[in-house]
Motif scaffolding. Sequence first.
Motif, PDB file in Angstrom:
ATOM      1  N   GLY A  70       0.825  -1.196   0.000  1.00 42.14           N
ATOM      2  CA  GLY A  70       0.000   0.000   0.000  1.00 42.14           C
ATOM      3  C   GLY A  70       0.859   1.246   0.000  1.00 42.14           C
ATOM      4  O   GLY A  70       2.089   1.179  -0.122  1.00 42.14           O
ATOM      5  N   TYR A  71       0.204   2.369   0.152  1.00 45.12           N
ATOM      6  CA  TYR A  71       0.894   3.650   0.170  1.00 45.12           C
ATOM      7  C   TYR A  71       0.026   4.668   0.892  1.00 45.12           C
ATOM      8  O   TYR A  71      -1.176   4.754   0.631  1.00 45.12           O
ATOM      9  CB  TYR A  71       1.166   4.127  -1.260  1.00 45.12           C
ATOM     10  CG  TYR A  71       1.738   5.520  -1.343  1.00 45.12           C
ATOM     11  CD1 TYR A  71       3.076   5.745  -1.073  1.00 45.12           C
ATOM     12  CD2 TYR A  71       0.934   6.600  -1.673  1.00 45.12           C
ATOM     13  CE1 TYR A  71       3.609   7.031  -1.138  1.00 45.12           C
ATOM     14  CE2 TYR A  71       1.454   7.881  -1.742  1.00 45.12           C
ATOM     15  CZ  TYR A  71       2.793   8.086  -1.472  1.00 45.12           C
ATOM     16  OH  TYR A  71       3.309   9.359  -1.530  1.00 45.12           O
ATOM     17  N   ASN A  72       0.612   5.382   1.836  1.00 42.42           N
ATOM     18  CA  ASN A  72      -0.048   6.523   2.479  1.00 42.42           C
ATOM     19  C   ASN A  72       0.924   7.686   2.502  1.00 42.42           C
ATOM     20  O   ASN A  72       2.103   7.511   2.821  1.00 42.42           O
ATOM     21  CB  ASN A  72      -0.484   6.198   3.909  1.00 42.42           C
ATOM     22  CG  ASN A  72      -1.761   5.400   3.944  1.00 42.42           C
ATOM     23  OD1 ASN A  72      -1.722   4.178   3.911  1.00 42.42           O
ATOM     24  ND2 ASN A  72      -2.887   6.080   3.981  1.00 42.42           N
ATOM     25  N   LEU A  73       0.422   8.870   2.162  1.00 42.95           N
ATOM     26  CA  LEU A  73       1.216  10.099   2.211  1.00 42.95           C
ATOM     27  C   LEU A  73       0.669  10.972   3.326  1.00 42.95           C
ATOM     28  O   LEU A  73      -0.490  11.381   3.293  1.00 42.95           O
ATOM     29  CB  LEU A  73       1.154  10.847   0.882  1.00 42.95           C
ATOM     30  CG  LEU A  73       1.777  12.245   0.882  1.00 42.95           C
ATOM     31  CD1 LEU A  73       3.268  12.180   1.187  1.00 42.95           C
ATOM     32  CD2 LEU A  73       1.537  12.938  -0.449  1.00 42.95           C
ATOM     33  N   PHE A  74       1.518  11.251   4.315  1.00 43.52           N
ATOM     34  CA  PHE A  74       1.166  12.162   5.402  1.00 43.52           C
ATOM     35  C   PHE A  74       1.839  13.497   5.109  1.00 43.52           C
ATOM     36  O   PHE A  74       3.012  13.534   4.732  1.00 43.52           O
ATOM     37  CB  PHE A  74       1.650  11.605   6.744  1.00 43.52           C
ATOM     38  CG  PHE A  74       0.993  10.313   7.123  1.00 43.52           C
ATOM     39  CD1 PHE A  74      -0.182  10.312   7.852  1.00 43.52           C
ATOM     40  CD2 PHE A  74       1.528   9.098   6.735  1.00 43.52           C
ATOM     41  CE1 PHE A  74      -0.801   9.127   8.208  1.00 43.52           C
ATOM     42  CE2 PHE A  74       0.926   7.907   7.077  1.00 43.52           C
ATOM     43  CZ  PHE A  74      -0.246   7.921   7.814  1.00 43.52           C
ATOM     44  N   TYR A  75       1.099  14.602   5.285  1.00 44.48           N
ATOM     45  CA  TYR A  75       1.607  15.916   4.921  1.00 44.48           C
ATOM     46  C   TYR A  75       1.179  16.939   5.962  1.00 44.48           C
ATOM     47  O   TYR A  75       0.038  16.951   6.403  1.00 44.48           O
ATOM     48  CB  TYR A  75       1.056  16.323   3.544  1.00 44.48           C
ATOM     49  CG  TYR A  75       1.233  17.779   3.214  1.00 44.48           C
ATOM     50  CD1 TYR A  75       2.464  18.277   2.810  1.00 44.48           C
ATOM     51  CD2 TYR A  75       0.162  18.666   3.313  1.00 44.48           C
ATOM     52  CE1 TYR A  75       2.623  19.622   2.510  1.00 44.48           C
ATOM     53  CE2 TYR A  75       0.318  20.008   3.013  1.00 44.48           C
ATOM     54  CZ  TYR A  75       1.548  20.478   2.618  1.00 44.48           C
ATOM     55  OH  TYR A  75       1.710  21.807   2.330  1.00 44.48           O
ATOM     56  N   ASP A  76       2.110  17.812   6.360  1.00 47.76           N
ATOM     57  CA  ASP A  76       1.810  18.932   7.256  1.00 47.76           C
ATOM     58  C   ASP A  76       2.535  20.171   6.765  1.00 47.76           C
ATOM     59  O   ASP A  76       3.685  20.099   6.318  1.00 47.76           O
ATOM     60  CB  ASP A  76       2.291  18.656   8.687  1.00 47.76           C
ATOM     61  CG  ASP A  76       1.341  17.786   9.465  1.00 47.76           C
ATOM     62  OD1 ASP A  76       0.137  18.076   9.446  1.00 47.76           O
ATOM     63  OD2 ASP A  76       1.793  16.817  10.091  1.00 47.76           O
ATOM     64  N   GLU A  77       1.862  21.312   6.860  1.00 51.77           N
ATOM     65  CA  GLU A  77       2.475  22.613   6.592  1.00 51.77           C
ATOM     66  C   GLU A  77       2.597  23.320   7.941  1.00 51.77           C
ATOM     67  O   GLU A  77       1.597  23.580   8.611  1.00 51.77           O
ATOM     68  CB  GLU A  77       1.601  23.429   5.645  1.00 51.77           C
ATOM     69  CG  GLU A  77       2.189  24.762   5.305  1.00 51.77           C
ATOM     70  CD  GLU A  77       1.318  25.539   4.325  1.00 51.77           C
ATOM     71  OE1 GLU A  77       1.359  26.780   4.379  1.00 51.77           O
ATOM     72  OE2 GLU A  77       0.606  24.908   3.514  1.00 51.77           O
ATOM     73  N   MET A  78       3.826  23.605   8.353  1.00 51.32           N
ATOM     74  CA  MET A  78       4.073  24.213   9.660  1.00 51.32           C
ATOM     75  C   MET A  78       4.066  25.739   9.535  1.00 51.32           C
ATOM     76  O   MET A  78       4.380  26.290   8.479  1.00 51.32           O
ATOM     77  CB  MET A  78       5.421  23.737  10.217  1.00 51.32           C
ATOM     78  CG  MET A  78       5.595  22.216  10.209  1.00 51.32           C
ATOM     79  SD  MET A  78       4.332  21.332  11.116  1.00 51.32           S
ATOM     80  CE  MET A  78       4.839  21.729  12.776  1.00 51.32           C
TER      81      MET A  78
END
Length: 194
Positions: A70-78
């Motif tokens: 599978g594949y999961n992309l976690f993203y945050d803009e600080m």
Amino acid sequence: MKKIFFVILLTGIITATQVKAQESLFSIQYSMGFSNGDLKEFNEAASFRGMGLEYRYMMKPAIGIGFETGYNLFYDEMDYATYTKGTESVSGYQYRYTHAVPVLAAFDYYLKPDTKFNPFVGLGVGTLYTFRDIDMGMFTQESDVWQFALRPQVGVLVDTGMGNLILGAKYFSGFKANDTEGQSYFTINVGIVF
């Protein structure tokens, strides 16, 4: 990407066969991820960019073995801030990405084979590849690690009459490797079964 996913989903629903008549199951799933532990300290936001692929050979109506990825992309803009590492400090907006790719051997036990709602439990054993990327202006910091991983899951296969759906929840737990803490996250999955 969304259009391709919905075309695959629609095609699968139309062409899926009955679960009880199959000797093997193949599923394509949409995966929503929720970080936990060390991963949550790095990426707090939920991941709505994920997918899973699974194959199970049905040894008996209640027992399936196979593999999954599978594949999961976690993203945050600080927020704009000054970030210090050692003796260096950099100010700016920080963009954090974590790409998680599990590759697992899997075992599932189906509680009510040959019914419209067939709940199951499962366990996966294998590896979790995690790639982290921090972007700040012109600067990029990257790291990656392969970790031994376990993945318990619960779910249900649903016979809709036109095809079969899979609904489930998984917990991916990586173990510490190369001075990187274990990466872990939950996923909620919905998909089609061929």
